[in-house]
Design a protein around this motif. Structure first.
Motif, mmCIF file in Angstrom:
data_model
loop_
_atom_site.group_PDB
_atom_site.id
_atom_site.type_symbol
_atom_site.label_atom_id
_atom_site.label_comp_id
_atom_site.label_asym_id
_atom_site.label_seq_id
_atom_site.Cartn_x
_atom_site.Cartn_y
_atom_site.Cartn_z
ATOM 1 N N ASN A 99 20.588 38.324 16.880
ATOM 2 C CA ASN A 99 21.605 37.443 16.312
ATOM 3 C C ASN A 99 21.169 36.818 14.985
ATOM 4 O OD1 ASN A 99 23.517 37.841 18.320
ATOM 5 N ND2 ASN A 99 22.662 36.229 19.607
ATOM 6 N N GLY A 100 19.981 37.184 14.501
ATOM 7 C CA GLY A 100 19.512 36.703 13.206
ATOM 8 C C GLY A 100 18.769 35.390 13.218
ATOM 9 N N GLU A 101 18.517 34.825 14.377
ATOM 10 C CA GLU A 101 17.823 33.536 14.437
ATOM 11 C C GLU A 101 16.355 33.635 14.026
ATOM 12 O OE1 GLU A 101 18.397 31.212 18.008
ATOM 13 O OE2 GLU A 101 20.356 32.142 18.305
ATOM 14 N N ARG A 102 15.805 34.820 14.027
ATOM 15 C CA ARG A 102 14.395 35.012 13.677
ATOM 16 C C ARG A 102 14.229 35.496 12.237
ATOM 17 N NH1 ARG A 102 13.098 32.085 17.751
ATOM 18 N NH2 ARG A 102 13.251 33.037 19.764
ATOM 19 N N ALA A 103 15.272 35.356 11.416
ATOM 20 C CA ALA A 103 15.278 35.932 10.083
ATOM 21 C C ALA A 103 14.704 35.024 9.002
ATOM 22 C CB ALA A 103 16.705 36.332 9.713
ATOM 23 N N GLU A 104 14.305 33.810 9.331
ATOM 24 C CA GLU A 104 13.804 32.916 8.290
ATOM 25 C C GLU A 104 12.455 33.408 7.755
ATOM 26 O OE1 GLU A 104 12.027 29.158 10.568
ATOM 27 O OE2 GLU A 104 14.021 29.738 11.279
ATOM 28 N N PRO A 105 12.279 33.388 6.448
ATOM 29 C CA PRO A 105 11.041 33.882 5.829
ATOM 30 C C PRO A 105 9.818 33.099 6.306
ATOM 31 C CG PRO A 105 12.721 33.411 4.165
ATOM 32 C CD PRO A 105 13.234 32.908 5.472
ATOM 33 N N GLY A 106 8.757 33.807 6.568
ATOM 34 C CA GLY A 106 7.500 33.183 6.948
ATOM 35 C C GLY A 106 7.422 32.693 8.383
ATOM 36 N N ARG A 107 8.465 32.958 9.163
ATOM 37 C CA ARG A 107 8.462 32.493 10.555
ATOM 38 C C ARG A 107 7.362 33.213 11.332
ATOM 39 N NH1 ARG A 107 11.634 29.905 14.262
ATOM 40 N NH2 ARG A 107 11.498 30.673 16.370
ATOM 41 N N ASP A 108 6.546 32.451 12.016
ATOM 42 C CA ASP A 108 5.454 33.010 12.812
ATOM 43 C C ASP A 108 5.258 32.124 14.033
ATOM 44 O OD1 ASP A 108 3.261 34.324 13.813
ATOM 45 O OD2 ASP A 108 1.912 33.737 12.200
ATOM 46 N N VAL A 109 5.975 32.414 15.094
ATOM 47 C CA VAL A 109 5.891 31.637 16.319
ATOM 48 C C VAL A 109 5.285 32.528 17.400
ATOM 49 C CG1 VAL A 109 7.172 30.364 18.064
ATOM 50 C CG2 VAL A 109 7.876 30.259 15.686
ATOM 51 N N ARG A 110 4.274 32.038 18.049
ATOM 52 C CA ARG A 110 3.581 32.839 19.064
ATOM 53 C C ARG A 110 3.478 32.065 20.373
ATOM 54 N NH1 ARG A 110 -0.975 35.722 15.421
ATOM 55 N NH2 ARG A 110 0.277 35.748 13.526
ATOM 56 N N HIS A 111 3.510 32.804 21.460
ATOM 57 C CA HIS A 111 3.338 32.230 22.792
ATOM 58 C C HIS A 111 2.423 33.150 23.592
ATOM 59 C CE1 HIS A 111 6.521 29.254 22.274
ATOM 60 N NE2 HIS A 111 7.160 30.199 21.611
ATOM 61 N N TYR A 112 1.554 32.566 24.359
ATOM 62 C CA TYR A 112 0.657 33.317 25.230
ATOM 63 C C TYR A 112 1.105 33.084 26.660
ATOM 64 C CZ TYR A 112 -3.543 34.851 27.610
ATOM 65 O OH TYR A 112 -4.417 35.486 28.435
ATOM 66 N N VAL A 113 1.350 34.165 27.376
ATOM 67 C CA VAL A 113 1.778 34.065 28.769
ATOM 68 C C VAL A 113 0.543 34.258 29.656
ATOM 69 C CG1 VAL A 113 3.274 34.971 30.565
ATOM 70 C CG2 VAL A 113 4.042 34.995 28.178
ATOM 71 N N HIS A 114 0.224 33.236 30.422
ATOM 72 C CA HIS A 114 -0.951 33.282 31.294
ATOM 73 C C HIS A 114 -0.660 34.103 32.553
ATOM 74 C CE1 HIS A 114 -2.939 30.084 28.950
ATOM 75 N NE2 HIS A 114 -1.694 29.666 28.759
ATOM 76 N N ARG A 115 -1.676 34.598 33.177
ATOM 77 C CA ARG A 115 -1.515 35.418 34.383
ATOM 78 C C ARG A 115 -0.754 34.705 35.486
ATOM 79 N NH1 ARG A 115 -6.533 39.202 35.968
ATOM 80 N NH2 ARG A 115 -6.617 40.338 34.015
ATOM 81 N N ASP A 116 -0.930 33.399 35.579
ATOM 82 C CA ASP A 116 -0.277 32.669 36.662
ATOM 83 C C ASP A 116 1.115 32.167 36.282
ATOM 84 O OD1 ASP A 116 -1.312 30.852 34.862
ATOM 85 O OD2 ASP A 116 -2.094 29.487 36.367
ATOM 86 N N GLY A 117 1.628 32.574 35.105
ATOM 87 C CA GLY A 117 3.014 32.294 34.766
ATOM 88 C C GLY A 117 3.315 31.377 33.605
ATOM 89 N N PRO A 118 2.607 30.252 33.430
ATOM 90 C CA PRO A 118 2.982 29.356 32.342
ATOM 91 C C PRO A 118 2.662 29.953 30.973
ATOM 92 C CG PRO A 118 1.007 28.542 33.418
ATOM 93 C CD PRO A 118 1.503 29.728 34.227
ATOM 94 N N THR A 119 3.286 29.420 29.945
ATOM 95 C CA THR A 119 3.019 29.871 28.588
ATOM 96 C C THR A 119 2.393 28.746 27.780
ATOM 97 O OG1 THR A 119 5.203 29.219 27.799
ATOM 98 C CG2 THR A 119 4.970 31.469 28.609
ATOM 99 N N THR A 120 1.622 29.128 26.779
ATOM 100 C CA THR A 120 1.061 28.196 25.830
ATOM 101 C C THR A 120 1.780 28.449 24.516
ATOM 102 O OG1 THR A 120 -1.087 28.321 26.913
ATOM 103 C CG2 THR A 120 -1.058 27.438 24.687
#
Length: 66
Positions: free
Chosen positions: A22-43
């Motif tokens: 839908n174009g929400e990730r189109a902003e220049p320089g956007r760099d968002v990261r998430h780490y999904v842990h084995r037990d489910g939660p994300t950082t």
């Protein structure tokens, strides 16, 4: 024995793809990261592991700078 995958990971991924299409990730320089842990939660905001305690392995640091 395989590690079970929490069902939330599939919803998380599907929502991300929908927003990207839908174009929400189109902003220049956007760099968002998430780490999904084995037990489910994300950082959010980083994939750095908590046990790195603020340090980053040299090879990863060099790859990020490249």
């Amino acid at each position: 024995m395989p590690v079970p995958v929490p069902v939330e990971i599939f919803r998380f991924g599907a929502e991300w793809v929908e927003r990207a299409l839908n174009g929400e990730r189109a902003e220049p320089g956007r760099d968002v990261r998430h780490y999904v842990h084995r037990d489910g939660p994300t950082t959010g905001a980083t994939a750095d592991l908590a046990w790195w305690l603020g340090t980053v392995p040299t090879l990863i640091d060099e790859a990020r700078r490249a």
